[in-house]
Design an enzyme around this catalytic site. Structure first.
Site, PDB file in Angstrom:
ATOM      1  CG  HIS A 151     -18.999  -8.604 -14.024  1.00 19.05           C
ATOM      2  ND1 HIS A 151     -18.970  -9.548 -13.022  1.00 19.05           N
ATOM      3  CD2 HIS A 151     -17.736  -8.571 -14.536  1.00 19.05           C
ATOM      4  CE1 HIS A 151     -17.752 -10.065 -12.927  1.00 19.05           C
ATOM      5  NE2 HIS A 151     -16.982  -9.485 -13.829  1.00 19.05           N
ATOM      6  CE  LYS A 210     -10.070 -10.609 -12.203  1.00 18.93           C
ATOM      7  NZ  LYS A 210      -9.193 -10.713 -13.382  1.00 18.93           N
ATOM      8  CE  LYS A 261     -12.765  -7.556 -12.985  1.00 19.09           C
ATOM      9  NZ  LYS A 261     -11.602  -7.161 -13.758  1.00 19.09           N
ATOM     10  CG  ASP A 269      -8.456  -6.953 -12.190  1.00 17.75           C
ATOM     11  OD1 ASP A 269      -7.611  -6.035 -12.251  1.00 17.75           O
ATOM     12  OD2 ASP A 269      -8.934  -7.504 -13.198  1.00 17.75           O
ATOM     13  CD  GLU A 271      -6.235  -9.330 -12.977  1.00 14.23           C
ATOM     14  OE1 GLU A 271      -6.631 -10.227 -12.201  1.00 14.23           O
ATOM     15  OE2 GLU A 271      -6.694  -9.191 -14.122  1.00 14.23           O
ATOM     16  CG  ASP A 330      -5.510  -8.159 -17.146  1.00 14.52           C
ATOM     17  OD1 ASP A 330      -5.281  -8.656 -18.261  1.00 14.52           O
ATOM     18  OD2 ASP A 330      -6.676  -7.987 -16.726  1.00 14.52           O
ATOM     19  CE  LYS A 377      -7.540 -10.629 -19.143  1.00 19.94           C
ATOM     20  NZ  LYS A 377      -8.205  -9.362 -18.823  1.00 19.94           N
ATOM     21  CD  GLU A 390      -9.442 -13.495 -15.391  1.00 20.34           C
ATOM     22  OE1 GLU A 390      -9.547 -13.035 -14.239  1.00 20.34           O
ATOM     23  OE2 GLU A 390      -9.125 -12.802 -16.379  1.00 20.34           O
TER      24      GLU A 390
HETATM   25  C1  MUC Z   1      -9.964  -8.193 -16.224  1.00 14.25           C
HETATM   26  O1  MUC Z   1      -9.494  -7.097 -16.107  1.00 14.25           O
HETATM   27  O2  MUC Z   1      -9.375  -9.115 -15.704  1.00 14.25           O
HETATM   28  C2  MUC Z   1     -11.704 -10.693 -16.287  1.00 14.25           C
HETATM   29  C3  MUC Z   1     -12.556 -11.125 -15.358  1.00 14.25           C
HETATM   30  C4  MUC Z   1     -13.462 -10.112 -15.081  1.00 14.25           C
HETATM   31  O3  MUC Z   1     -14.379 -10.118 -14.282  1.00 14.25           O
HETATM   32  O4  MUC Z   1     -13.138  -9.056 -15.832  1.00 14.25           O
HETATM   33  C5  MUC Z   1     -12.149  -9.417 -16.739  1.00 14.25           C
HETATM   34  C6  MUC Z   1     -11.190  -8.363 -17.055  1.00 14.25           C
HETATM   35 MG    MG Z   2      -7.759  -7.778 -15.003  1.00 16.74          MG
END
Ligand code: MUC
Ligand code: MG
Length: 368
Positions: free
Chosen positions: A18, A163, A165, A194, A220, A245, A269, A323
């Site tokens: 991941h 979402k 990354k 994000d 994000e 976040d 969170k 999420e």
């Molecule tokens: C984040 O920064 O959002 C949440 C989902 C993911 O893949 O990483 C986290 C952290």
């Molecule tokens: Mg995030």
């Protein structure tokens, strides 16, 4: 009284690497807290974080040490079951440590809800929905693999929004990656990104312009945690939703962000907030300031995920969904009955407390 407090680190490989701007995860270390009460109840809490110290200020090891050395002796010294009074004492004697506080509070709330015979959501204001929408995070690092993964999720009716990354490559390369996925999945499918605070303000302006034009729905945490002014300017400049976040570290930061109009959406969170009750406060601040809500995760396992779901089920406005997919990223199940992900949503149980049953033999096998 709460005489028995155990902290357990559980190591579980992920189904694939991941990749995030802050870390690449191949395994996740769940930080679980088990509390036994003198009247015979067992409560569970979770304080899982991401990438050791890559994401937050507490690592799995520091959380375990601090709970074992400071929280547990203090908790053992207290009389009675009054949760508000217990949390007040813990807060008075222990600075910071939001993740550890969240795990302890969750376990105590789990016990209190079981004692009352109610689902945990009923102690948090009351449930408004029995399931929450859950997106999937595409973070394999490869555009074609991400597209195939998303298509699989859509076909299986597991997730229908995503979402991505980004932030570890150059802005242009990241934008191409995102737009290729958006084009492959089509207009109907909501795509968010994000950045995990990887961009300067100038990078953000360049990137967001193209992402907004390409139909992306939300950005994000584009900039650094403390760069509230940049977040404020970006929120003002673009129509696209800008979500805070990492900058959100509990109710007082939520108040500051809301006051400076530094986000149009908050990722709530529970661990980052310092507890479920503080997560609820963050949501209230957002609601009063006209900020939309999204249910975030620290990639927790089933305990933290269900605790979060219990809270998010009480939010009036959950416009951007959640999420809460953490358990689905892991290769091992630690519940006797897995969480129910069906029809693009996570369904909440109606049984007392968190409503989950931990398979303690499994925990023994997987513990560090
Ligand atoms: C984040 O920064 O959002 C949440 C989902 C993911 O893949 O990483 C986290 C952290
Ligand atoms: Mg995030």
């Amino acid at each position: 009284m709460y005489k028995k407090i155990e902290t357990i680190l559980v190591e579980i490989p992920t189904i694939r690497p991941h990749k995030m701007a802050v870390a690449t995860m191949q395994t996740q270390t769940l930080v679980l807290v088990k509390i036994t009460s003198d009247d015979g109840f067992i409560g569970w809490g979770e304080a899982t974080t991401i990438g050791g110290l890559g994401y937050g200020e507490e690592s799995p090891e520091s959380i375990k040490t601090n709970i074992d050395s400071y929280f547990a002796p203090l908790l053992r010294s207290l009389q009675g079951h009054n949760l508000a009074q217990i949390m007040q004492v813990l807060k008075k004697h222990i600075n910071g440590n939001r993740f550890a506080k969240c795990a302890i509070q969750t376990a105590l709330l789990d016990i209190q809800a079981q004692r009352l015979g109610l689902p945990l959501s009923e102690l948090l204001g009351g449930r408004l929905r029995d399931s929450v929408p859950v997106l999937w995070v595409l973070a394999s690092g490869d555009t074609e693999k991400d597209i195939a993964e998303a298509q699989q999720m859509l076909e299986a009716k597991r997730h229908n929004f995503f979402k991505l990354k980004i932030g570890s490559r150059a802005v242009e390369a990241d934008v191409e990656h995102v737009l290729a996925i958006k084009q492959a999945l089509g207009n109907e499918v909501s795509i968010r990104v994000d950045v995990n605070r990887a961009w300067s303000e100038l990078d953000a302006i360049k990137g967001i312009k193209r992402l907004q034009a390409g139909g992306i729905d939300l950005i994000e945490q584009p900039c650094a945690i403390d760069n509230i002014e940049a977040m404020q300017r970006l929120t003002h400049r673009f129509d696209i939703a800008i979500m805070a976040d990492e900058s959100l570290m509990g109710p007082s930061s939520a108040y500051r962000l809301a006051k400076s109009n530094a986000a149009s959406v908050f990722a709530v969170k529970v661990a980052q907030s310092g507890g479920l009750l503080e997560g609820r406060d963050v949501a209230t601040i957002a609601q009063l300031a006209g900020i939309d809500l999204y249910g975030g995760t620290m990639l927790e396992g089933t305990v933290g995920t269900m605790a979060s779901a219990q809270l998010f089920s009480t939010f009036e406005n959950l416009k951007f969904g959640t999420e809460l997919f953490g358990p689905l990223l892991l290769t091992q199940e630690i519940l006797t009955t897995p969480l129910r992900y069906e029809n693009f949503e996570l369904h909440l149980p109606n049984t007392p407390g968190l409503g989950i049953e931990i398979d303690e033999n499994k925990i023994e096998q997987l513990r560090r």
